[in-house]
Design a protein around this motif. Structure first.
Motif, PDB file in Angstrom:
ATOM      1  N   LEU A 124       2.519   1.738  12.546  1.00  0.00           N
ATOM      2  CA  LEU A 124       1.984   1.833  13.897  1.00  0.00           C
ATOM      3  C   LEU A 124       2.310   0.547  14.648  1.00  0.00           C
ATOM      4  O   LEU A 124       2.483  -0.509  14.027  1.00  0.00           O
ATOM      5  N   ARG A 125       2.391   0.633  15.952  1.00  0.00           N
ATOM      6  CA  ARG A 125       2.677  -0.565  16.752  1.00  0.00           C
ATOM      7  C   ARG A 125       1.608  -1.625  16.517  1.00  0.00           C
ATOM      8  O   ARG A 125       0.415  -1.331  16.454  1.00  0.00           O
ATOM      9  N   ARG A 126       2.036  -2.866  16.386  1.00  0.00           N
ATOM     10  CA  ARG A 126       1.165  -4.042  16.219  1.00  0.00           C
ATOM     11  C   ARG A 126       0.255  -3.939  14.986  1.00  0.00           C
ATOM     12  O   ARG A 126      -0.821  -4.531  14.956  1.00  0.00           O
ATOM     13  N   ALA A 127       0.691  -3.218  13.987  1.00  0.00           N
ATOM     14  CA  ALA A 127      -0.103  -3.121  12.757  1.00  0.00           C
ATOM     15  C   ALA A 127       0.168  -4.332  11.869  1.00  0.00           C
ATOM     16  O   ALA A 127       1.311  -4.779  11.751  1.00  0.00           O
ATOM     17  N   PRO A 128      -0.869  -4.873  11.226  1.00  0.00           N
ATOM     18  CA  PRO A 128      -0.662  -5.995  10.306  1.00  0.00           C
ATOM     19  C   PRO A 128      -0.086  -5.497   8.985  1.00  0.00           C
ATOM     20  O   PRO A 128      -0.083  -4.285   8.707  1.00  0.00           O
ATOM     21  N   ASP A 129       0.371  -6.411   8.178  1.00  0.00           N
ATOM     22  CA  ASP A 129       0.843  -6.069   6.830  1.00  0.00           C
ATOM     23  C   ASP A 129      -0.369  -6.044   5.904  1.00  0.00           C
ATOM     24  O   ASP A 129      -0.912  -7.092   5.562  1.00  0.00           O
ATOM     25  N   VAL A 130      -0.800  -4.866   5.535  1.00  0.00           N
ATOM     26  CA  VAL A 130      -2.003  -4.717   4.699  1.00  0.00           C
ATOM     27  C   VAL A 130      -1.662  -4.379   3.261  1.00  0.00           C
ATOM     28  O   VAL A 130      -2.545  -4.050   2.470  1.00  0.00           O
ATOM     29  N   ARG A 131      -0.388  -4.475   2.898  1.00  0.00           N
ATOM     30  CA  ARG A 131       0.029  -4.010   1.570  1.00  0.00           C
ATOM     31  C   ARG A 131      -0.649  -4.784   0.440  1.00  0.00           C
ATOM     32  O   ARG A 131      -1.101  -4.182  -0.544  1.00  0.00           O
ATOM     33  N   ALA A 132      -0.737  -6.088   0.571  1.00  0.00           N
ATOM     34  CA  ALA A 132      -1.368  -6.883  -0.490  1.00  0.00           C
ATOM     35  C   ALA A 132      -2.852  -6.552  -0.607  1.00  0.00           C
ATOM     36  O   ALA A 132      -3.389  -6.402  -1.712  1.00  0.00           O
ATOM     37  N   ALA A 133      -3.527  -6.405   0.534  1.00  0.00           N
ATOM     38  CA  ALA A 133      -4.956  -6.071   0.519  1.00  0.00           C
ATOM     39  C   ALA A 133      -5.203  -4.722  -0.129  1.00  0.00           C
ATOM     40  O   ALA A 133      -6.132  -4.563  -0.929  1.00  0.00           O
ATOM     41  N   CYS A 134      -4.370  -3.738   0.195  1.00  0.00           N
ATOM     42  CA  CYS A 134      -4.523  -2.404  -0.389  1.00  0.00           C
ATOM     43  C   CYS A 134      -4.231  -2.416  -1.886  1.00  0.00           C
ATOM     44  O   CYS A 134      -4.937  -1.781  -2.671  1.00  0.00           O
ATOM     45  N   GLU A 135      -3.214  -3.154  -2.275  1.00  0.00           N
ATOM     46  CA  GLU A 135      -2.856  -3.186  -3.703  1.00  0.00           C
ATOM     47  C   GLU A 135      -3.947  -3.857  -4.521  1.00  0.00           C
ATOM     48  O   GLU A 135      -4.220  -3.451  -5.655  1.00  0.00           O
ATOM     49  N   GLU A 136      -4.594  -4.872  -3.975  1.00  0.00           N
ATOM     50  CA  GLU A 136      -5.695  -5.531  -4.695  1.00  0.00           C
ATOM     51  C   GLU A 136      -6.852  -4.572  -4.949  1.00  0.00           C
ATOM     52  O   GLU A 136      -7.519  -4.656  -5.984  1.00  0.00           O
ATOM     53  N   ALA A 137      -7.081  -3.657  -4.025  1.00  0.00           N
ATOM     54  CA  ALA A 137      -8.191  -2.712  -4.180  1.00  0.00           C
ATOM     55  C   ALA A 137      -7.788  -1.448  -4.919  1.00  0.00           C
ATOM     56  O   ALA A 137      -8.551  -0.920  -5.737  1.00  0.00           O
ATOM     57  N   TRP A 138      -6.589  -0.941  -4.661  1.00  0.00           N
ATOM     58  CA  TRP A 138      -6.189   0.370  -5.170  1.00  0.00           C
ATOM     59  C   TRP A 138      -5.196   0.320  -6.321  1.00  0.00           C
ATOM     60  O   TRP A 138      -4.933   1.347  -6.954  1.00  0.00           O
ATOM     61  N   GLY A 139      -4.631  -0.841  -6.591  1.00  0.00           N
ATOM     62  CA  GLY A 139      -3.602  -0.914  -7.614  1.00  0.00           C
ATOM     63  C   GLY A 139      -2.223  -0.720  -7.006  1.00  0.00           C
ATOM     64  O   GLY A 139      -2.063  -0.579  -5.791  1.00  0.00           O
ATOM     65  N   ALA A 140      -1.202  -0.699  -7.848  1.00  0.00           N
ATOM     66  CA  ALA A 140       0.178  -0.600  -7.371  1.00  0.00           C
ATOM     67  C   ALA A 140       0.391   0.723  -6.635  1.00  0.00           C
ATOM     68  O   ALA A 140      -0.133   1.761  -7.040  1.00  0.00           O
ATOM     69  N   GLY A 155     -12.237  -3.374   5.905  1.00  0.00           N
ATOM     70  CA  GLY A 155     -12.986  -3.944   4.781  1.00  0.00           C
ATOM     71  C   GLY A 155     -12.063  -4.504   3.715  1.00  0.00           C
ATOM     72  O   GLY A 155     -12.330  -5.572   3.137  1.00  0.00           O
ATOM     73  N   LEU A 156     -10.966  -3.810   3.446  1.00  0.00           N
ATOM     74  CA  LEU A 156      -9.994  -4.308   2.470  1.00  0.00           C
ATOM     75  C   LEU A 156      -9.364  -5.612   2.941  1.00  0.00           C
ATOM     76  O   LEU A 156      -9.160  -6.543   2.153  1.00  0.00           O
ATOM     77  N   ILE A 157      -9.056  -5.670   4.235  1.00  0.00           N
ATOM     78  CA  ILE A 157      -8.469  -6.890   4.797  1.00  0.00           C
ATOM     79  C   ILE A 157      -9.450  -8.052   4.676  1.00  0.00           C
ATOM     80  O   ILE A 157      -9.090  -9.169   4.284  1.00  0.00           O
ATOM     81  N   GLY A 158     -10.729  -7.794   5.002  1.00  0.00           N
ATOM     82  CA  GLY A 158     -11.743  -8.847   4.886  1.00  0.00           C
ATOM     83  C   GLY A 158     -11.909  -9.334   3.463  1.00  0.00           C
ATOM     84  O   GLY A 158     -12.007 -10.542   3.201  1.00  0.00           O
ATOM     85  N   ALA A 159     -11.917  -8.387   2.508  1.00  0.00           N
ATOM     86  CA  ALA A 159     -12.036  -8.763   1.099  1.00  0.00           C
ATOM     87  C   ALA A 159     -10.827  -9.568   0.640  1.00  0.00           C
ATOM     88  O   ALA A 159     -10.952 -10.511  -0.153  1.00  0.00           O
ATOM     89  N   HIS A 178     -13.176 -17.083  -6.412  1.00  0.00           N
ATOM     90  CA  HIS A 178     -12.404 -16.102  -5.648  1.00  0.00           C
ATOM     91  C   HIS A 178     -12.854 -14.693  -6.024  1.00  0.00           C
ATOM     92  O   HIS A 178     -12.480 -14.176  -7.076  1.00  0.00           O
ATOM     93  N   PRO A 179     -13.681 -14.047  -5.185  1.00  0.00           N
ATOM     94  CA  PRO A 179     -14.172 -12.704  -5.518  1.00  0.00           C
ATOM     95  C   PRO A 179     -13.123 -11.628  -5.264  1.00  0.00           C
ATOM     96  O   PRO A 179     -12.375 -11.696  -4.284  1.00  0.00           O
ATOM     97  N   TYR A 180     -13.071 -10.635  -6.142  1.00  0.00           N
ATOM     98  CA  TYR A 180     -12.211  -9.479  -5.946  1.00  0.00           C
ATOM     99  C   TYR A 180     -12.945  -8.454  -5.083  1.00  0.00           C
ATOM    100  O   TYR A 180     -14.166  -8.482  -4.958  1.00  0.00           O
ATOM    101  N   TYR A 181     -12.179  -7.536  -4.513  1.00  0.00           N
ATOM    102  CA  TYR A 181     -12.772  -6.437  -3.764  1.00  0.00           C
ATOM    103  C   TYR A 181     -13.719  -5.648  -4.674  1.00  0.00           C
ATOM    104  O   TYR A 181     -13.370  -5.288  -5.797  1.00  0.00           O
ATOM    105  N   GLY A 182     -14.946  -5.390  -4.187  1.00  0.00           N
ATOM    106  CA  GLY A 182     -15.908  -4.601  -4.949  1.00  0.00           C
ATOM    107  C   GLY A 182     -16.693  -5.379  -5.976  1.00  0.00           C
ATOM    108  O   GLY A 182     -17.537  -4.803  -6.668  1.00  0.00           O
ATOM    109  N   VAL A 183     -16.447  -6.696  -6.092  1.00  0.00           N
ATOM    110  CA  VAL A 183     -17.187  -7.537  -7.036  1.00  0.00           C
ATOM    111  C   VAL A 183     -18.136  -8.431  -6.229  1.00  0.00           C
ATOM    112  O   VAL A 183     -17.719  -9.063  -5.256  1.00  0.00           O
TER     113      VAL A 183
END
Length: 383
Positions: A124-140, A155-159, A178-183
């Motif tokens: 999407l236009r002006r979307a940030p790169d959230v790949r690292a945030a998503c991978e930390e929460a959801w896995g590869a 929430g994933l971005i904030g975590a 350094h807390p992980y997402y959901g911890v």
């Protein structure tokens, strides 16, 4: 129609179905419409309240602004002459009404959806790169496109930012956890301070039950405990604790094990900081805060005697917030301690320092203002 694992919406070439993602355990919406920069906040809010989700195809930053506008509408007070909010008859009812309102707000604001590519990218236009945030929460990523709510993605971005920046811990000399997402994050440092200042019964061995980020294991190691075993059942918590104790230089002292409460054997010190509120979690990630029917608390108390060395101490870290809400009584807690063959040999108390404790606008202010966090020192009762 959709099930809990897929989402279907009308597209120019016919209905399209992709994977639905929700760490909160929310089922996929059954009704979906396409929304973009021409969609007004009033329209979006009305549709969301009716249970219709909006799959966003416009500018990403405009989607964020739309969500903020919907949040303002959700927080509006009823117009004069409209139905007034139900007044709580007790602190427990105030708590349940507060959670009910939070749940309704989350459902409504969760109706703005963002499509994700197979690598978790957002096209999407002006979307940030959230790949690292998503991978930390959801896995590869698995290469398959998916959809998630914008609210959850934020929430994933904030975590992810908390994980990168970390949380300084005064009891560790300002070192960072350094807390992980959901911890559960040690942002409320008073319970950590209790473990840091209470005299140790031994420096040989300690068990840290439900270690989470590993912060209490690290504090015990920093105080000179030669061997600490931290346990948890959550895969994220186990990975998080291992990384934190290694980063802090305590990998040789602290062993992290997967276990349901206790590891095998006995120790002269067994520490546990269970979730403080005996209520049903609304989503899987809320198990760090809510302990339904006090299961973890009672499991710790019931098993503690069999895992203490003679003369050893169990340290239960617990807030009395639930008592002020009418969700648990002090008499019930003391009764469970006695039933478990334990006795209280001391208690360290501390007042909370978080902002909500002094915010009169908080719906649970009275309970928060009276809250005390305690470290209960427990021993096996002599037969």
């Amino acid at each position: 129609m959709t099930d809990q694992s897929t989402l279907t919406w009308p597209d120019t070439e016919g209905p399209r179905t992709v994977r639905w993602r929700s760490e909160a355990g929310v089922p996929a919406p059954k009704r979906v419409v396409i929304a973009d920069d021409t969609t007004t906040a009033d329209t979006a809010y009305r549709l969301a309240c009716e249970g219709t989700a909006l799959l966003w195809r416009g500018d990403y930053q405009n989607a964020r602004q739309l969500l903020q506008a919907m949040a303002r509408r959700a927080e509006r007070k009823p117009r004069k002459g409209g139905a007034a909010p139900k007044a709580a008859a007790s602190p427990a009812e105030a708590f349940h009404l507060h959670r009910q309102a939070q749940s309704q707000r989350a459902r409504t604001l969760g109706m703005v959806l963002i499509p994700l590519e197979g690598d978790f990218g957002i096209e999407l236009r002006r979307a940030p790169d959230v790949r690292a945030a998503c991978e930390e929460a959801w896995g590869a990523p698995d290469g398959e496109p998916s959809v998630a709510s914008l609210r959850e993605i934020l929430g994933l971005i904030g975590a992810h930012e908390w994980r990168k920046k970390g949380v300084p811990v005064a009891a560790l000399g300002g070192a960072v956890i350094h807390p992980y997402y959901g911890v559960f994050s040690p942002v409320r440092g008073e319970y950590v301070d209790l473990v840091a200042r209470t005299p140790l019964p031994s420096e040989e061995l300690a068990f840290d039950i439900g270690t989470g980020t590993g912060v209490l294991s690290a504090v015990l190691a920093s105080r000179g405990v030669k061997r600490v075993i931290g346990t948890d059942q959550d895969a994220r918590a186990l990975a998080c604790a291992k990384e934190n104790v290694a980063r802090l230089g305590y990998a040789s002292q602290v062993e992290v094990q997967e276990a349901d409460l206790f590891p095998p054997g006995r120790a002269p010190l067994v520490v546990c900081n269970p979730p403080w509120v005996p209520a049903r979690p609304a989503s899987p990630i809320e198990y760090a805060v809510f302990d339904p029917e006090s299961r973890m608390l009672r499991g710790f108390l019931d098993g503690l005697k069999d895992h203490l060395e003679p003369g050893g101490e169990g340290w239960l870290i617990l807030s009395d917030f639930a008592e002020h809400l009418g969700l648990r009584t002090r008499e019930a807690l003391v009764g469970w301690i006695v039933e478990a063959g334990l006795e209280v040999v001391g208690r360290e108390d501390i007042r909370p320092r978080h902002p909500k404790a002094t915010d009169p606008g908080d719906p649970l202010h009275r309970a928060r203002a009276a809250e005390i966090t305690s470290l209960w020192r427990l021993k096996a009762r002599a037969e």
